[in-house]
Design a protein around this motif. Structure first.
Motif, PDB file in Angstrom:
ATOM      1  N   ASP A   1       0.785  -1.331   0.125  1.00 28.82           N
ATOM      2  CA  ASP A   1      -0.006  -0.082   0.114  1.00 28.82           C
ATOM      3  C   ASP A   1       0.873   1.252  -0.245  1.00 28.82           C
ATOM      4  N   ASP A   2       1.597   1.674  -1.141  1.00 26.10           N
ATOM      5  CA  ASP A   2       0.995   1.506  -2.476  1.00 26.10           C
ATOM      6  C   ASP A   2       2.091   1.241  -3.339  1.00 26.10           C
TER       7      ASP A   2
ATOM      8  N   GLU B   1      -1.891  10.689  -0.279  1.00 17.76           N
ATOM      9  CA  GLU B   1      -2.963   9.942   0.144  1.00 17.76           C
ATOM     10  C   GLU B   1      -3.221   9.235   1.447  1.00 17.76           C
ATOM     11  N   GLU B   2      -2.249   9.175   1.967  1.00 18.71           N
ATOM     12  CA  GLU B   2      -2.286   8.397   3.571  1.00 18.71           C
ATOM     13  C   GLU B   2      -2.413   9.655   4.507  1.00 18.71           C
TER      14      GLU B   2
ATOM     15  N   ASP C   1      -4.830   0.391  -6.466  1.00 22.28           N
ATOM     16  CA  ASP C   1      -4.824   0.443  -4.878  1.00 22.28           C
ATOM     17  C   ASP C   1      -5.786  -0.658  -4.326  1.00 22.28           C
TER      18      ASP C   1
ATOM     19  N   LEU D   1     -11.816   5.539  -0.404  1.00 27.67           N
ATOM     20  CA  LEU D   1     -10.877   6.112  -0.922  1.00 27.67           C
ATOM     21  C   LEU D   1     -11.300   7.581  -1.506  1.00 27.67           C
TER      22      LEU D   1
ATOM     23  N   THR E   1     -11.206   0.633 -10.086  1.00 24.16           N
ATOM     24  CA  THR E   1     -10.101   0.230  -9.309  1.00 24.16           C
ATOM     25  C   THR E   1      -9.903  -1.217  -9.584  1.00 24.16           C
TER      26      THR E   1
END
Length: 515
Positions: free
Chosen positions: A162-163, A196-197, A223, A456, A471
């Motif tokens: 991830d990721d 993103e995180e 992802d 997400l 996705t």
């Protein structure tokens, strides 16, 4: 001698034609088996770079590595930054002569923190390990150049699954295409997100500012995990999410439970009653009006969801559960519904830290998972109306509690920003084309997951770009993402390389030209 030379020459000239006649997956696998050590060396080098999303220095080192790695493949990456700050996204593109379709390959290179323990080695020192019951066992050495490694072995490192793993697959797919002389059938753009995180707080601005540059017929998000059975799956949407924290108050100092225990309001009891009022034991949300905006699940989606649940019994067993909520309802069907999760309760102390006292405050942390048509703003209004109905006054300032003459009737409420759910119809031409490519690459039909249980921030791409977002997970389901001993199964990395090669090479043919 001349006749022998001629025969050998003809055989040599014919060899590429035989190889070309093989299915593309076989050709990619044959190439990969000769280069596994090189692929793993590059993966280890990338995974070794710390990438905690909140650390700009970490992110900058990853930007340098990825820029150099893609440049080696003829893909210049440029950073896309928001004027308001934050980490950059990296963008690059490869045009294909004659292609009328454009797809964007998405992944993110930032990661979760590693504080809190649980790792038995440095999370940024990648290792090869065998795993049993989702736990690492024996160490495995890297293969010698030209040798192969057991696909069941896993790379253990933060962000391996991830990721960053899918990014390694993108790089290796470009290498495979060049080595095999394969041409792209679609224009390919690469978008690698850097926060993103950390909540993608600057993503909307980046997308809006670069709308023309990022125009595409579809976005493919690499992802998330494949199906728990190991089978491939394509995901058509994600649930939205919104978190909330609610704090209740008692007296302005801790009180002896013998002297005041059934006289002074206990905020821990207030928190317990509040939690009990939010959902029943089978997960149905009890907040009035919560389901008003929830659409009925179609027969097609119900059928797709049930097909995903053939492994529910084995999953229960692996988790040590004899039963699950709603009378063992199918997992696939449950994630089609909105949900309310109790993340935690904090009040007083337990065990050796417990004391016979009435605490001064108690906090409840919850998160809502939302389906299409549900809006975070409306959920916030419903939650506050629910609190008001129970007799609480909402406060926005925690200091207000210290000034109030009636602390026991206050509820201090905070929220995260939250975002909405996204869903693309299964009949969409791009979805069907991707499914056909996946079936050919994996040798089996992928599961179709109507909506992912997790969340997400895909809504940014829909709102800012009008994008079709699909996705395509590639990593193993038991990868321990966000947790100690995060890992990437080697076989899933090989699958990802083959799939991305197939997508770049054949998706345009499966999809057909834009009219």
């Amino acid at each position: 001698m001349r006749r022998l030379f001629t025969a050998l020459t003809l055989a040599t000239l014919a060899a590429p034609a035989i190889a070309t006649a093989q299915p593309l997956r076989q050709q990619v696998d044959a190439w990969r088996k000769q280069h596994e050590r090189e692929i793993l060396d590059e993966a280890f080098a990338l995974f070794a770079i710390p990438n905690v999303a909140s650390n700009p220095a970490d992110i900058a080192k990853n930007v340098v590595f990825l820029t150099q790695a893609f440049a080696k493949r003829g893909v210049p990456l440029v950073p896309l930054r928001a004027a308001s700050g934050g980490s950059p996204a990296l963008f690059g593109e490869l045009k294909a002569p004659g292609a009328t379709r454009t797809v964007v390959f998405y992944a993110h290179f930032d990661g979760q923190p590693v504080a809190g323990g649980g790792w038995d080695h440095d999370p940024f020192t990648p290792k090869l390990n065998r795993y049993r019951n989702s736990a690492p066992t024996d160490d495995v050495p890297l293969p010698a150049p030209g040798d192969t490694v057991d696909p069941e072995v896993r790379i253990r490192a933060r962000s391996a699954s991830d990721d960053k793993g899918p990014i390694v697959a993108m790089l290796s797919a470009l290498d495979a295409m060049k080595a095999l002389g394969k041409q792209r059938s679609v224009n390919v753009k690469f978008f690698l997100e850097g926060e993103e995180e950390a909540g993608s707080n600057h993503l909307a601005e980046i997308l809006r500012t670069n709308k023309d540059k990022l125009a595409a017929d579809a976005w493919l998000f690499f992802d998330g995990p494949v199906h728990v059975s190991g089978a491939p799956q394509i995901v058509l949407g994600v649930r939205g999410v919104m978190g909330a924290e609610v704090t209740f108050y008692g007296a302005n100092r801790a009180l002896h439970s013998g002297h005041y225990g059934n006289w002074a309001p206990n905020p821990a009891v207030s928190a317990a009653h509040f939690v009990a009022s939010l959902r029943d034991r089978d997960g149905r949300v009890l907040i009035p009006g919560f389901y008003t905006d929830v659409p009925a699940v179609s027969d097609e989606d119900t059928s797709l969801a049930r097909a995903l649940s053939t492994t529910d019994d084995s999953v229960r067993t692996s988790l040590g559960l004899s039963r699950t909520e709603a009378d063992n309802a199918a997992l696939g069907e449950r994630i089609m519904q909105p949900a309310l999760n109790l993340r935690g309760i904090r009040a007083g102390n337990v065990g050796s830290g417990a004391s016979n006292a009435v605490p001064t405050s108690a906090s409840v942390s919850i998160d809502f998972r939302l389906v299409p048509d549900q809006q975070p703003a409306r959920i916030r209004r419903l939650l506050e109306a629910h609190l008001a109905q129970q007799g609480y006054t909402i406060v926005r300032d925690p200091n207000a509690a210290t000034k109030s003459a009636d602390r026991g009737r206050l509820a201090y409420v905070t929220y995260d920003s939250g975002y909405t759910a996204v869903r693309v119809p299964s009949a969409t031409a791009s979805v069907q084309a991707v499914k056909r490519v996946m079936a050919r690459s994996y040798g089996r039909e992928p599961f179709t997951l109507p909506i992912l249980g997790g969340s997400l921030p895909l809504f940014h791409f829909v709102e800012q770009l009008g994008a079709t977002v699909i996705t395509v997970p590639t990593v193993n389901a038991d990868n321990s993402q966000h947790a100690p001993n995060e890992n990437l199964r080697i076989g899933n990395l090989w699958d990802g390389i083959a799939l991305m090669t197939e997508l770049m090479t054949t998706l345009g043919k499966e999809w057909g030209p834009r009219s």
